[in-house]
Design a protein around this motif. Sequence first.
Motif, PDB file in Angstrom:
ATOM      1  N   ARG A 225       0.827  -1.204   0.000  1.00  0.00           N
ATOM      2  CA  ARG A 225       0.000   0.000   0.000  1.00  0.00           C
ATOM      3  C   ARG A 225       0.862   1.255   0.000  1.00  0.00           C
ATOM      4  NH1 ARG A 225      -5.178   0.328   2.131  1.00  0.00           N
ATOM      5  NH2 ARG A 225      -4.423   1.792   3.729  1.00  0.00           N
ATOM      6  N   ALA A 226       1.948   1.231   0.791  1.00  0.00           N
ATOM      7  CA  ALA A 226       2.829   2.398   0.844  1.00  0.00           C
ATOM      8  C   ALA A 226       3.499   2.663  -0.496  1.00  0.00           C
ATOM      9  CB  ALA A 226       3.883   2.203   1.929  1.00  0.00           C
ATOM     10  N   ALA A 227       3.713   1.612  -1.263  1.00  0.00           N
ATOM     11  CA  ALA A 227       4.326   1.745  -2.586  1.00  0.00           C
ATOM     12  C   ALA A 227       3.302   2.112  -3.663  1.00  0.00           C
ATOM     13  CB  ALA A 227       5.023   0.442  -2.963  1.00  0.00           C
ATOM     14  N   GLY A 228       2.046   2.267  -3.257  1.00  0.00           N
ATOM     15  CA  GLY A 228       1.004   2.650  -4.207  1.00  0.00           C
ATOM     16  C   GLY A 228       0.444   1.500  -5.010  1.00  0.00           C
ATOM     17  N   ARG A 229       0.681   0.255  -4.559  1.00  0.00           N
ATOM     18  CA  ARG A 229       0.162  -0.895  -5.298  1.00  0.00           C
ATOM     19  C   ARG A 229      -1.349  -0.996  -5.114  1.00  0.00           C
ATOM     20  NH1 ARG A 229       4.406  -0.709  -8.299  1.00  0.00           N
ATOM     21  NH2 ARG A 229       6.339  -1.238  -7.200  1.00  0.00           N
ATOM     22  N   THR A 230      -2.059  -1.197  -6.196  1.00  0.00           N
ATOM     23  CA  THR A 230      -3.510  -1.382  -6.137  1.00  0.00           C
ATOM     24  C   THR A 230      -3.910  -2.834  -6.388  1.00  0.00           C
ATOM     25  OG1 THR A 230      -3.722  -0.815  -8.481  1.00  0.00           O
ATOM     26  CG2 THR A 230      -3.936   0.990  -6.876  1.00  0.00           C
ATOM     27  N   HIS A 231      -2.939  -3.675  -6.667  1.00  0.00           N
ATOM     28  CA  HIS A 231      -3.205  -5.095  -6.948  1.00  0.00           C
ATOM     29  C   HIS A 231      -2.125  -5.904  -6.239  1.00  0.00           C
ATOM     30  CE1 HIS A 231      -3.799  -8.409 -10.290  1.00  0.00           C
ATOM     31  NE2 HIS A 231      -4.037  -8.853  -9.066  1.00  0.00           N
ATOM     32  N   VAL A 232      -2.543  -6.794  -5.344  1.00  0.00           N
ATOM     33  CA  VAL A 232      -1.606  -7.670  -4.647  1.00  0.00           C
ATOM     34  C   VAL A 232      -2.018  -9.114  -4.881  1.00  0.00           C
ATOM     35  CG1 VAL A 232      -1.088  -5.950  -2.878  1.00  0.00           C
ATOM     36  CG2 VAL A 232      -2.890  -7.655  -2.462  1.00  0.00           C
TER      37      VAL A 232
END
Length: 384
Positions: A225-232
């Motif tokens: 989330r901190a890295a701006g990922r919207t898909h994990v």
Amino acid sequence: MTDSGAVTDGGAVTDGGAVTGGRAGQLKSSGLRHGWTTGACATAATAAAYEALLGGEFPDPVQITLPKGQQPEFALAVEELTDDQAMAGVVKDAGDDPDVTHGALIRSTVRAGLPGTGVVFRAGPGVGTVTKAGLPLPVGEPAINPVPRQMIRDAVAGIADRHGVSGDVEVTVSVDGGEEIARSTWNPRLGILGGLSILGTTGIVVPYSCSAWIDSIRRGVDVARAAGRTHVAGCTGSTSEKVAVAVHGLPEDALLDMGDFAGAVLKYLKRHPVARLTIAGGFAKLSKLAAGHLDLHSARSQVDKGYLAELARVGGADAALVAAVAGANTGLEAVQLCTAADVPLGDLVAEAARQTALDVLRGSPVAVDVICIDRAGTIVGQAG
């Protein structure tokens, strides 16, 4: 026993060397010491024995290359050289994982094989033999799984090339006390008789501590989330992780080493959502999620063959196939039977697993897709 390089199984590492995400980030944050699989130990023992057979001396410690490029060194516990064969043994160190094989002595005896036969595997004392279908090895074969076999073949090929020989050898792997240890595993029920399986897909044992690993999953979500990922992607292991990357092109810090803790991933994402979650894992494990289990460990949930048989019936299986699925040896055999009959059991399990995930996530804006794979990493079911 030392490791010549940091273990970075899919982990993202900053320029300063600090692990920030992925599987290595989770391992680091757990504070637990990794160990080595029986497959890695058998490979090291084989490499030492073959080197001695060709060159007359045992390398100690012996270095091998793992599937992801790490090059650990293993100390030899026993060694024996005669005119026609060599034997070396390595004591398994499982790190901080409560593994039943921790401390076991894994031996490999190497002798010259017939020209053109390549590497032939034999089960020595304490290593099981496959007696039922549904496993990744044919009936009658030693229970040395595909990745350890390839690791051993690669080690043999490298040594043979250095000595200018063909590499046609017979490798007999044994485990001291393995038959007794195997009684506390699922091997007898799966039809692996006479001892343990030689296992591992990365060569590395990830320590298993419920509280530490659940915390590491949470930190993995935080990093993504901190890295701006919207898909994990929550993956049950390294093979499913590779498939998730291949299908979706995800970066390393979007990968969560979910292991058996599906519930931990889902509950944390409910409170700290991202736009999309991919759940990727072996068919058998995800069939447990499909049946409503959130802890996928074999000690706390089992593959329900009756449930799979009912899904197969819904998918169009006739009475004979339904009965065959209900009596299958493993989940893998069940999905193979259905695939041969053009019944989409893999997709049905993926959809049911997806529904379980959505039920846990209810009220949170997370879209879910599910990928089920077999042991080789072939996709056998998808949903979402």
